[in-house]
Design a protein around this motif. Sequence first.
Motif, mmCIF file in Angstrom:
data_model
loop_
_atom_site.group_PDB
_atom_site.id
_atom_site.type_symbol
_atom_site.label_atom_id
_atom_site.label_comp_id
_atom_site.label_asym_id
_atom_site.label_seq_id
_atom_site.Cartn_x
_atom_site.Cartn_y
_atom_site.Cartn_z
ATOM 1 N N UNK A 1 0.844 -1.195 0.000
ATOM 2 C CA UNK A 1 0.000 0.000 0.000
ATOM 3 C C UNK A 1 0.880 1.246 0.000
ATOM 4 N N UNK A 2 0.546 2.188 -0.866
ATOM 5 C CA UNK A 2 1.290 3.444 -0.919
ATOM 6 C C UNK A 2 2.543 3.408 -1.751
ATOM 7 N N UNK A 3 2.839 2.277 -2.403
ATOM 8 C CA UNK A 3 4.038 2.208 -3.252
ATOM 9 C C UNK A 3 3.907 3.207 -4.397
ATOM 10 N N UNK A 4 4.928 4.039 -4.650
ATOM 11 C CA UNK A 4 4.830 5.022 -5.734
ATOM 12 C C UNK A 4 4.885 4.353 -7.092
ATOM 13 N N UNK A 5 4.411 5.068 -8.113
ATOM 14 C CA UNK A 5 4.494 4.558 -9.482
ATOM 15 C C UNK A 5 5.951 4.327 -9.839
ATOM 16 N N UNK A 6 6.195 3.314 -10.673
ATOM 17 C CA UNK A 6 7.573 2.998 -11.031
ATOM 18 C C UNK A 6 8.067 3.939 -12.121
#
Length: 480
Positions: free
Chosen positions: A356-361
């Motif tokens: 959850x909350x992982x930024x876009x790659x």
Amino acid sequence: MPVRTTRALRALILATVTALCLPATAARSASGDFGPLPPQNPATAANGTATMHGDSASSDTTPYAGPGSGTVHWSRTALASACPTVVIGSDRRPVALCTTIFGRTPTVHLLDPATGADLAALELPKGSLFGGVYAYLDNTDALVVVDGDANLLRIGHHPTAAGWTLTVDQSTPLVASIPSGDSIVGLSPGWDGRVWFATASGVIGTADTSTGSVRTISTGEGVQNSISTVPGHTAVATDHALYLLAEAPDGTPTVEWRAPYDRGPGRKPGQLSWGTGATPSFFGPSTGTEYVTITDNAAPHENLLVYRVAGGPTPVCTTPVLTQYPASGTEDAVIASGRSVFVTNTYGYPYPALPAGAPASVPASAGFDGGLSRVDLDADGNGCHPVWNSDVKSAALPRLSLADGKIYTVTVSGPTGSVGAQTFASYSYATVDPATGAQLSSSWIGLGLLYNPLQMTGTTGADGTLYQGTETGVLRVTRG
């Protein structure tokens, strides 16, 4: 006899028996000059089977020979769960920490060492998606893990009239010592009996489970990987820097040095967070603890960074790795042994879910090439040099056996996009020569998510059986 004295005596016996049972050549690979193993932590099960990364130093080595490069047999234990951690204690019974596919509930399983069958299971309160991944087996064969309610648990397995049961034998609350909504990410025991932990928000602490005393500091930086311990030192990699820590007499962590690294322009495809994807690994040719290493997140190619533990925050080695491809990055810890470090490329690897909350790659997507690199420290210990690059397409975090001189992994071929990896990709048990990077053998296992190892690492028992966690259970591989 007091409990502390009993445990200390058991730890001493374990370490002595382990040393005596290993062949004199165990620290020397058959194909190179690797080892020694890190020191045996008195608070854990034997090196090689105590933690996800084998030992509390996170070397990703094992003193045991694996199934080898010949004919192998395999079976699958279906658990409807991803199983990143399989550890094995003195009774040789594997204990797996898994997360169910439906409900994402952390569950501990006790497996039959003869067949891999599920003997007992215990569900734990759930927290964050990837929380509870890291655990270790202590010197009493109890699994040490944190549940979703921030309780530090010791889970034992015990025979009953009907078979086996898993029970919470000790619980130490940590919730009052961490911020509201935070979660424990990494665990590792110190040499004095305290348990070190790190949280997603960057709190680092120690817990004395005999008294309930907890001491913490805050780095203000996120942590997404596990932590590592050797005598007198603990290493924690945040999303900005590598920290080397000690502790005050009351257990409060103290920072020995902080080494910032290049975290790159963003989270790379094939990573779960923005920053290093590696758990710190201690290694060295003398004691197995002279150096500590991580990878950074530089673009387009990540760098291997090696620091002398006693030398402070300036790296003795900074070198780009996996340069045979247009870009590289990793979500795996390295293998570190003797003067050698092996780095796995996970750039573009299609994870089925992100925290959850992982930024876009950055970039938004990429194909998965795989590949391994070996880098050796220079003879004087003041630099390093590439030894080989390999195109082996590893879908698991490899493990180096110091007994038979082979790297063990699971490779992937065929379509490995987000859909292909779950349905049409083909997975094989494989061995690799650490001296050259050449693939020595390949034995086909199967297709799709039933066999996808999700860049998780396998654990080899003292009998040579390899247990490899997958997206849906555990593979058991034995010599043919």
